[in-house]
Design a protein around this motif. Structure first.
Motif, PDB file in Angstrom:
ATOM      1  N   MET A   1      82.820  55.391  84.624  1.00 61.23           N
ATOM      2  CA  MET A   1      83.103  54.783  83.501  1.00 61.23           C
ATOM      3  C   MET A   1      81.966  54.021  82.847  1.00 61.23           C
ATOM      4  SD  MET A   1      86.298  52.118  82.419  1.00 61.23           S
ATOM      5  CE  MET A   1      85.259  50.666  83.212  1.00 61.23           C
ATOM      6  N   ASN A   2      81.707  54.115  81.658  1.00 59.45           N
ATOM      7  CA  ASN A   2      80.529  53.242  81.139  1.00 59.45           C
ATOM      8  C   ASN A   2      80.756  52.268  80.382  1.00 59.45           C
ATOM      9  OD1 ASN A   2      78.321  55.444  81.588  1.00 59.45           O
ATOM     10  ND2 ASN A   2      79.525  56.449  79.704  1.00 59.45           N
ATOM     11  N   VAL A   3      80.076  51.051  80.722  1.00 60.25           N
ATOM     12  CA  VAL A   3      80.380  49.574  80.369  1.00 60.25           C
ATOM     13  C   VAL A   3      79.378  49.373  79.155  1.00 60.25           C
ATOM     14  CG1 VAL A   3      80.705  47.322  80.646  1.00 60.25           C
ATOM     15  CG2 VAL A   3      81.314  48.983  82.329  1.00 60.25           C
ATOM     16  N   HIS A   4      79.786  49.219  78.058  1.00 61.75           N
ATOM     17  CA  HIS A   4      79.025  49.084  76.753  1.00 61.75           C
ATOM     18  C   HIS A   4      79.106  47.505  76.125  1.00 61.75           C
ATOM     19  CE1 HIS A   4      79.066  53.705  75.837  1.00 61.75           C
ATOM     20  NE2 HIS A   4      78.157  53.405  76.942  1.00 61.75           N
ATOM     21  N   PHE A   5      78.007  47.357  75.714  1.00 62.65           N
ATOM     22  CA  PHE A   5      78.092  45.742  75.346  1.00 62.65           C
ATOM     23  C   PHE A   5      77.682  45.505  73.806  1.00 62.65           C
ATOM     24  CE2 PHE A   5      77.922  45.254  79.860  1.00 62.65           C
ATOM     25  CZ  PHE A   5      78.701  44.342  80.117  1.00 62.65           C
ATOM     26  N   PHE A   6      78.180  44.917  72.980  1.00 66.87           N
ATOM     27  CA  PHE A   6      78.047  44.763  71.647  1.00 66.87           C
ATOM     28  C   PHE A   6      77.855  43.305  71.213  1.00 66.87           C
ATOM     29  CE2 PHE A   6      80.290  48.659  72.037  1.00 66.87           C
ATOM     30  CZ  PHE A   6      79.908  49.549  71.157  1.00 66.87           C
ATOM     31  N   CYS A   7      76.677  43.023  70.421  1.00 70.79           N
ATOM     32  CA  CYS A   7      76.285  41.754  70.308  1.00 70.79           C
ATOM     33  C   CYS A   7      76.744  41.327  68.911  1.00 70.79           C
ATOM     34  CB  CYS A   7      74.821  41.862  69.941  1.00 70.79           C
ATOM     35  SG  CYS A   7      73.962  40.113  69.506  1.00 70.79           S
ATOM     36  N   PRO A   8      77.302  40.081  68.804  1.00 67.51           N
ATOM     37  CA  PRO A   8      77.850  39.536  67.509  1.00 67.51           C
ATOM     38  C   PRO A   8      76.968  39.156  66.480  1.00 67.51           C
ATOM     39  CG  PRO A   8      78.010  37.921  69.263  1.00 67.51           C
ATOM     40  CD  PRO A   8      77.591  39.060  70.099  1.00 67.51           C
ATOM     41  N   SER A 228      84.937  54.841  78.725  1.00 66.18           N
ATOM     42  CA  SER A 228      84.077  53.381  78.392  1.00 66.18           C
ATOM     43  C   SER A 228      84.790  52.259  78.430  1.00 66.18           C
ATOM     44  CB  SER A 228      83.278  53.747  77.257  1.00 66.18           C
ATOM     45  OG  SER A 228      83.883  53.782  76.008  1.00 66.18           O
ATOM     46  N   CYS A 229      84.399  51.355  78.519  1.00 66.79           N
ATOM     47  CA  CYS A 229      85.034  49.769  78.201  1.00 66.79           C
ATOM     48  C   CYS A 229      84.025  48.834  77.430  1.00 66.79           C
ATOM     49  CB  CYS A 229      85.272  49.250  79.508  1.00 66.79           C
ATOM     50  SG  CYS A 229      86.236  47.801  79.560  1.00 66.79           S
ATOM     51  N   THR A 230      84.621  48.434  76.458  1.00 67.62           N
ATOM     52  CA  THR A 230      83.615  47.759  75.632  1.00 67.62           C
ATOM     53  C   THR A 230      83.841  46.397  75.659  1.00 67.62           C
ATOM     54  OG1 THR A 230      85.157  48.130  73.646  1.00 67.62           O
ATOM     55  CG2 THR A 230      83.359  49.801  74.088  1.00 67.62           C
ATOM     56  N   PHE A 231      82.797  45.584  75.554  1.00 69.19           N
ATOM     57  CA  PHE A 231      82.669  44.043  75.526  1.00 69.19           C
ATOM     58  C   PHE A 231      81.867  43.509  74.537  1.00 69.19           C
ATOM     59  CE2 PHE A 231      83.702  45.199  79.987  1.00 69.19           C
ATOM     60  CZ  PHE A 231      84.392  44.089  80.540  1.00 69.19           C
ATOM     61  N   THR A 232      82.231  42.628  73.923  1.00 68.51           N
ATOM     62  CA  THR A 232      81.223  41.618  73.137  1.00 68.51           C
ATOM     63  C   THR A 232      81.375  40.026  73.257  1.00 68.51           C
ATOM     64  OG1 THR A 232      82.077  42.854  70.833  1.00 68.51           O
ATOM     65  CG2 THR A 232      81.120  40.780  70.726  1.00 68.51           C
ATOM     66  N   PRO A 233      80.157  39.823  74.013  1.00 66.49           N
ATOM     67  CA  PRO A 233      80.034  38.586  74.556  1.00 66.49           C
ATOM     68  C   PRO A 233      79.851  37.728  73.369  1.00 66.49           C
ATOM     69  CG  PRO A 233      78.313  39.881  75.435  1.00 66.49           C
ATOM     70  CD  PRO A 233      79.051  40.607  74.088  1.00 66.49           C
ATOM     71  N   GLU A 234      80.992  36.558  73.104  1.00 66.59           N
ATOM     72  CA  GLU A 234      81.091  36.267  71.679  1.00 66.59           C
ATOM     73  C   GLU A 234      81.241  34.378  71.836  1.00 66.59           C
ATOM     74  OE1 GLU A 234      83.882  36.856  67.849  1.00 66.59           O
ATOM     75  OE2 GLU A 234      84.639  36.054  69.612  1.00 66.59           O
ATOM     76  N   PHE A 235      80.195  34.008  72.479  1.00 70.55           N
ATOM     77  CA  PHE A 235      80.061  32.692  72.596  1.00 70.55           C
ATOM     78  C   PHE A 235      79.549  32.215  70.921  1.00 70.55           C
ATOM     79  CE2 PHE A 235      80.522  32.372  76.859  1.00 70.55           C
ATOM     80  CZ  PHE A 235      81.034  31.209  77.441  1.00 70.55           C
ATOM     81  N   GLY A 236      80.184  31.415  70.358  1.00 68.21           N
ATOM     82  CA  GLY A 236      80.017  31.153  68.812  1.00 68.21           C
ATOM     83  C   GLY A 236      79.223  30.080  68.533  1.00 68.21           C
ATOM     84  N   ALA A 237      78.772  30.020  67.385  1.00 66.72           N
ATOM     85  CA  ALA A 237      77.942  28.902  66.748  1.00 66.72           C
ATOM     86  C   ALA A 237      78.959  27.934  66.475  1.00 66.72           C
ATOM     87  CB  ALA A 237      77.235  29.594  65.439  1.00 66.72           C
TER      88      ALA A 237
END
Length: 272
Positions: A1-8, A228-237
């Motif tokens: 399984m692929n682990v994909h990361f998305f930038c906020p 796949s499993c998708t993540f967005t690291p979302e520490f915010g402003a």
């Protein structure tokens, strides 16, 4: 399984799209999660640059906030249709209102399902304060009533809303995990939706509580042979981010913290 990361995009709005997406590519993300620009020129620039950089796009909906339900419904439909026309991987929607009736919120969810069926772009619903999914116990009601309802799990909101790490609501958490298609990996705590710094020793209990939940999602994806499993690291402003008193300077660098979360989870999960 692929682990994909998305930038906020959140917190980086001051950076022009082309420069932002170049940074995203160099940092090692597979794509971005963002709302769609309203202006045609800016929207075309975004979509063209995504293609140039070879990045994927998760459409993010959060803008529909009006209290009047009929107006809300109309705006929600317009925004989802516009996002679907951009052909994202899927749409992550902050849907409804915590003060709408179950019937009203379910009408919005049904509208999202209809648009997804028409456009072949999946729409999932983010667990978020202020929305139909603001708490574990209320979201459980919708998940029980709507067997096809899928979510983007941001467990930080639920920890904050419940003022606990939800050890007293295991059934609601397990059901949510079983319906999760995407993860927002911001770390919150029982009195707020975002800790100051996930690297700091004083926050490691909160970090571990989130990791325990994310582990279960990833394990279930693997058991179900998801590709796949998708993540967005979302520490915010700000105001999510802690600021120094008086000077109002951020206590950490948002980009660095989100990059740290991506690398932490990549090492933890990207083993296949």
């Amino acid at each position: 399984m692929n682990v994909h990361f998305f930038c906020p995009r959140w917190g980086q709005e001051h950076t022009p799209w082309k420069e932002f997406l170049q940074h995203v590519k160099v940092a090692g993300y597979q794509g971005v999660e963002a709302s769609l620009p309203v202006e045609d020129d800016e929207r075309d620039l975004l979509l063209n640059e995504l293609a140039t950089q070879g990045l994927q796009f998760i459409g993010q909906h959060w803008e529909t906030v009006c209290a009047n339900f009929d107006q809300h419904y109309s705006e929600f439909e317009h925004r989802l249709q516009a996002l679907a026309a951009a052909r994202p991987l899927f749409i992550n929607s902050q849907t409804g209102k915590d003060y709408y009736s179950v019937d009203q919120n379910e009408k919005l969810i049904a509208l999202a399902d209809s648009i997804a069926a028409q456009t072949n772009v999946p729409v999932i619903h983010e667990t978020h304060r202020g929305k139909f999914s603001f708490a574990a116990h209320t979201t459980r009601t919708y998940l029980d009533r709507l067997p096809n309802l899928r979510i983007a799990l941001d467990i930080s909101h639920w920890f904050n809303t419940a003022e606990t790490f939800l050890h007293d609501q295991p059934e609601a958490v397990a059901l949510a995990i079983s319906r999760t298609d995407h993860i927002h990996c911001r770390v919150g705590h029982t009195e707020g939706p975002q800790i100051s710094d996930p690297r700091a020793p004083e926050w490691q209990e909160a970090v571990q509580q989130h990791l325990d939940i994310w582990d279960r999602v990833v394990d279930l994806h693997r058991q179900n042979d998801r590709s796949s499993c998708t993540f967005t690291p979302e520490f915010g402003a700000p105001p999510y981010m802690f600021l120094q008193p008086y000077t109002c300077q951020p206590v950490v660098n948002q980009w660095e913290v989100n990059s740290y979360m991506m690398e932490l989870l990549r090492k933890r999960y990207d083993s296949d």
